[in-house]
Design an enzyme around this catalytic site. Structure first.
Site, PDB file in Angstrom:
ATOM      1  CB  CYS A 227       2.492 -10.905  -8.308  1.00  0.00           C
ATOM      2  SG  CYS A 227       3.656 -11.255  -6.931  1.00  0.00           S
TER       3      CYS A 227
ATOM      4  NE  ARG B 242       1.404  -6.640 -12.435  1.00  0.00           N
ATOM      5  CZ  ARG B 242       0.324  -6.126 -11.863  1.00  0.00           C
ATOM      6  NH1 ARG B 242      -0.261  -4.671 -12.488  1.00  0.00           N
ATOM      7  NH2 ARG B 242      -0.245  -5.477 -11.015  1.00  0.00           N
TER       8      ARG B 242
ATOM      9  CD1 TRP C  84       9.589  -8.108  -7.676  1.00  0.00           C
ATOM     10  CD2 TRP C  84       8.630  -7.782  -5.308  1.00  0.00           C
ATOM     11  NE1 TRP C  84       9.984  -6.862  -7.158  1.00  0.00           N
ATOM     12  CE2 TRP C  84       9.369  -7.030  -6.071  1.00  0.00           C
ATOM     13  CE3 TRP C  84       7.729  -7.445  -4.068  1.00  0.00           C
ATOM     14  CZ2 TRP C  84      10.055  -5.716  -4.355  1.00  0.00           C
ATOM     15  CZ3 TRP C  84       8.041  -7.154  -3.194  1.00  0.00           C
ATOM     16  CH2 TRP C  84       9.576  -6.223  -3.073  1.00  0.00           C
TER      17      TRP C  84
ATOM     18  CG  ASN D 201      -0.826  -9.170  -7.977  1.00  0.00           C
ATOM     19  OD1 ASN D 201      -0.386  -8.721  -6.168  1.00  0.00           O
ATOM     20  ND2 ASN D 201      -1.105  -8.236  -8.027  1.00  0.00           N
ATOM     21  N   GLY D 202      -0.915 -10.393  -3.895  1.00  0.00           N
ATOM     22  CA  GLY D 202      -1.154  -9.318  -2.813  1.00  0.00           C
ATOM     23  C   GLY D 202      -0.750 -10.028  -1.692  1.00  0.00           C
TER      24      GLY D 202
ATOM     25  CD  GLU E 103      11.548  11.812 -11.148  1.00  0.00           C
ATOM     26  OE1 GLU E 103      11.133  10.923 -10.008  1.00  0.00           O
ATOM     27  OE2 GLU E 103      10.650  10.284 -11.395  1.00  0.00           O
TER      28      GLU E 103
ATOM     29  CE  LYS F 170      12.511   7.586 -13.140  1.00  0.00           C
ATOM     30  NZ  LYS F 170      11.630   7.983 -13.302  1.00  0.00           N
TER      31      LYS F 170
ATOM     32  CD  GLU G 276      13.402   4.999 -10.994  1.00  0.00           C
ATOM     33  OE1 GLU G 276      12.758   3.614 -10.569  1.00  0.00           O
ATOM     34  OE2 GLU G 276      12.847   5.156 -11.176  1.00  0.00           O
TER      35      GLU G 276
ATOM     36  CG  HIS H 118      23.635  23.690   7.156  1.00  0.00           C
ATOM     37  ND1 HIS H 118      23.562  24.520   8.115  1.00  0.00           N
ATOM     38  CD2 HIS H 118      22.719  24.342   6.095  1.00  0.00           C
ATOM     39  CE1 HIS H 118      23.537  25.982   7.473  1.00  0.00           C
ATOM     40  NE2 HIS H 118      22.757  25.712   6.608  1.00  0.00           N
TER      41      HIS H 118
ATOM     42  CE  LYS I 167       4.814   1.392 -14.331  1.00  0.00           C
ATOM     43  NZ  LYS I 167       5.412   2.838 -14.848  1.00  0.00           N
TER      44      LYS I 167
HETATM   45  C1  F6R Z   1      10.497   5.355  -9.890  1.00  0.00           C
HETATM   46  C2  F6R Z   1       8.867   4.759  -9.504  1.00  0.00           C
HETATM   47  C3  F6R Z   1       8.262   4.746  -8.489  1.00  0.00           C
HETATM   48  C4  F6R Z   1       6.193   5.333  -8.806  1.00  0.00           C
HETATM   49  C5  F6R Z   1       6.160   5.429  -7.487  1.00  0.00           C
HETATM   50  C6  F6R Z   1       4.330   4.521  -6.977  1.00  0.00           C
HETATM   51  O1  F6R Z   1      10.518   5.558 -11.659  1.00  0.00           O
HETATM   52  O2  F6R Z   1       8.139   4.593 -10.649  1.00  0.00           O
HETATM   53  O3  F6R Z   1       8.709   5.894  -8.152  1.00  0.00           O
HETATM   54  O4  F6R Z   1       6.718   6.828  -8.462  1.00  0.00           O
HETATM   55  O5  F6R Z   1       5.931   3.317  -6.871  1.00  0.00           O
HETATM   56  O6  F6R Z   1       3.464   4.341  -8.414  1.00  0.00           O
HETATM   57  P1  F6R Z   1       2.700   5.379  -9.269  1.00  0.00           P
HETATM   58  O7  F6R Z   1       2.411   6.128  -8.800  1.00  0.00           O
HETATM   59  O8  F6R Z   1       1.629   3.621  -9.935  1.00  0.00           O
HETATM   60  O9  F6R Z   1       1.293   4.816  -6.938  1.00  0.00           O
END
Ligand code: F6R
Length: 608
Positions: free
Chosen positions: A2, A27, A75, A101-102, A481, A485, A488, A504, A603
């Site tokens: 949002c 976002r 969102w 937002n929330g 990670e 990457k 996602e 296992h 985001k």
């Molecule tokens: C993946 C990604 C998310 C954030 C997670 C935490 O690429 O960006 O997994 O790392 O949502 O977000 P923050 O760091 O803003 O707390």
């Protein structure tokens, strides 16, 4: 998750609202809307889908007149993405328009009560309750009504509210959701973050929970919940406008990967003076460090993966036990901890609801909180005892890259600082580590210059159904990670496994042609990982090995190889992650995915 923008001034509001919303697209959202007051009443326009749909509906804002308005990208949490569920929501008479937002946690009880008073609901959202509450409590004073409403709602909110009785002002408030106030010349703004208004002003107020803002075109006043006016310091944002623009790149993600050397330099250099780590920002005295019992690292997603690397690094260097937790799990499992523990929370946005809740839980237990955060003045930064900022600049792509890298750099500095305080590192090792940390930006630059090999590998594997990542210890932590990457942004199923764990269970998933990306960067466990590579290869896997240029013999076990420069073994994650980011990016690009805004993702995850 949002986005909110609000404007009052001399210009037409709608084009400015649309422009601000476009900066908040990153976002994550699935519908958008604007409400504008035109002197007579409030007109609302909304559209499901991309902002472009709303833009086309109102001809870039030209069909909506009025110089005061609020806008929103939604969102979906309560109710599917649709025109009717999109914000702004109007109260029964149309006197109030609300963006939110929330999450209003007690909305069901409030809704029942309002229905019993004759209110009718047209959407499935929690937010519509807020619009009707404004109407219900309104006795002619907008600030008093706002106070009453926020006393009734539970949960998190950033709210922007127009009232048609007030043609020259609108109001806003926040609690546990981000909202800033932008101060212009003859115009003022609210926004979920500064990127939305950077083009118009750099002077802002950061709001604390439940500070109520009244915005007029020539001034802004802030009140507490006793309706007393409060004075606040303004903050000046020194981000370059171009930092939030694509600047010729096709995607923010590529721009941000390319920015990693600079982001690392900005994060590391001010904290190394005369060969020593200087953490001016925190007060971790040697006495304090010596008395730490356990360190807890709590975070979500990629920030959690930084924590996984951090565990290996900090334990190795300081011999202090480190627990790493997913914030949403930590919060609800009654963690065992005491006031002798240090909790490190890691967050790019500083607004992640789960991380914030975990921070509060650790605080309740008496732990000191050290936050590693990118966004200055964010909720997590404000709530922590100490903050170390990552100087990565704004990160717009949903998939994090430069924030991950700078968070890791802070972990190195912190571990080195604590190891030194504990006398666990010799002067020579210390000097060597400093030199290697300082060389990381150049080495990342070198990897970024050689993208062709990775692009070629992506072209070979972009149609894979499933891709596995394996590694041991630090390599395993980086694999997590790499796998995130890839999945996602490319939507290819992917898993990361500790290489020794394959036998296992997981190895049964390996079929002819399954791609296994094996990280074997360090010397100590190199041979062990190579054995695991041979095991999967013998079962039909195609193996892509990632190692340093010190290990040419990886070619015996790998079909393809990515090489990274060598550095201190503990620092290799900083280099190993970069080709994995690039691999995910190129695979997603070849599949034609929406790289900066992957489906269903936001985001800044400001709800639990
Ligand atoms: C993946 C990604 C998310 C954030 C997670 C935490 O690429 O960006 O997994 O790392 O949502 O977000 P923050 O760091 O803003 O707390």
């Amino acid at each position: 998750m949002c986005g909110i923008v609000g404007y009052i001034g001399q210009q037409q509001a709608a084009p400015i609202l649309l422009d601000g919303l476009s900066k908040l697209e990153y976002r994550g959202y699935d519908s958008a809307g604007v409400a504008v007051f035109d002197g007579d009443g409030i007109s609302v326009n909304k559209a499901r889908g991309r902002l472009e749909a709303l833009y086309n509906k109102i001809d870039g804002g030209n069909t909506v007149s009025g110089s005061m308005g609020i806008g929103h990208t939604r969102w979906a949490t309560h109710g599917e993405p649709s025109d009717v569920n999109a914000h702004p929501h109007l109260s029964r008479s149309g006197r109030f328009a609300v963006v939110h937002n929330g999450i209003i946690e007690n909305y069901i009880a409030l809704k029942k009560r309002l229905i019993s008073k004759g209110f009718e609901f047209i959407s499935d959202t929690d937010t519509e309750v807020v619009a009707h509450l404004f109407e219900y409590y309104y006795k002619g004073d907008i600030i008093e009504t706002m106070i009453k409403v926020i006393q009734k709602v539970e949960g998190s909110y950033a709210l922007g509210v127009l009232c048609s009785d007030y043609p020259d002002q609108f109001v806003a408030v926040r609690k546990s959701s981000p909202l800033i106030v932008g101060l212009g010349q003859g115009e003022n703004f609210i926004a979920s973050d500064v990127t939305a208004i950077l083009k118009y002003t750099r002077e802002i107020y950061r709001l604390e929970d439940n500070e109520i803002v009244v915005l007029k075109k020539d001034g802004v006043k802030i009140y507490n919940t006793d309706k007393e006016e409060i004075q606040k310091e303004t903050n000046t944002i020194n981000w370059d406008v171009s930092a939030a623009e694509k600047g010729g790149y096709e995607h923010f993600m590529m721009k941000e990967m390319e920015e990693q050397p600079k982001a690392l330099r900005d994060t590391i250099s001010p904290r190394i003076k005369d060969g020593r780590v200087i953490l001016d920002d925190v007060s971790l005295t040697p006495e304090y460090v010596k008395n730490i019992n356990t360190i807890h690292i709590v975070a979500c997603g990629s920030a959690y993966h930084v924590g996984m690397v951090g565990k290996y690094i900090i334990e190795q260097m300081t011999r202090i036990p480190v627990n790493v937790d997913i914030a949403s799990e930590f919060h609800y499992r009654d963690p065992i901890m005491s006031d002798k523990d240090l909790t490190i929370v890691i967050s790019q946005s500083g607004e992640t609801a789960d991380t914030r809740a975990a921070l509060d839980r650790a605080k309740e237990k008496g732990s000191r909180i050290l936050a590693i955060v990118n966004v200055v003045g964010s909720a997590i930064a404000n709530a922590a005892d100490d903050v170390i900022y990552t100087w990565a600049g704004p990160e717009i792509a949903v998939a994090t890259t430069k924030a991950y890298s700078t968070q890791l750099a802070v972990i190195y500095l912190l571990a080195l600082h604590m190891a030194d305080a504990l006398g666990k590192i010799s002067a020579d090792e210390y000097a060597d580590m400093i030199e290697e940390i300082q060389s990381l930006p150049d080495k990342v630059e070198e990897i970024l210059k050689n993208k062709d090999n990775i692009q070629y590998l992506a072209s070979k594997f972009f149609s894979s159904k499933s891709i596995f990542f394996i590694g041991r210890n630090l390599d395993y932590a980086v694999s997590l990670e790499g796998s995130l990457k890839l999945k996602e942004i490319s939507y290819i199923h992917s898993e990361a496994y500790a290489a020794g764990e394959l036998k296992h269970g997981t190895i049964s998933l390996i079929e002819d042609g399954t791609l296994v990306i094996a990280l074997a960067t360090g010397g100590r466990l190199f041979d062990k990982t190579v054995s695991n590579m041979k095991e999967v290869k013998a079962r039909g896997a195609v193996v892509l090995g990632l190692t340093t240029n010190e290990h040419p013999n990886i070619h015996d076990a790998a079909d393809y190889v990515i090489e990274i420069p060598k550095t201190h073994e503990l620092l290799l994650p900083s280099l190993a992650v970069v080709p994995l980011q690039l691999f995910g990016y190129y695979v997603a690009s070849l599949k034609g995915c929406d790289i900066d805004k992957p489906r269903n993702l936001a985001k800044s995850v400001t709800v639990e």
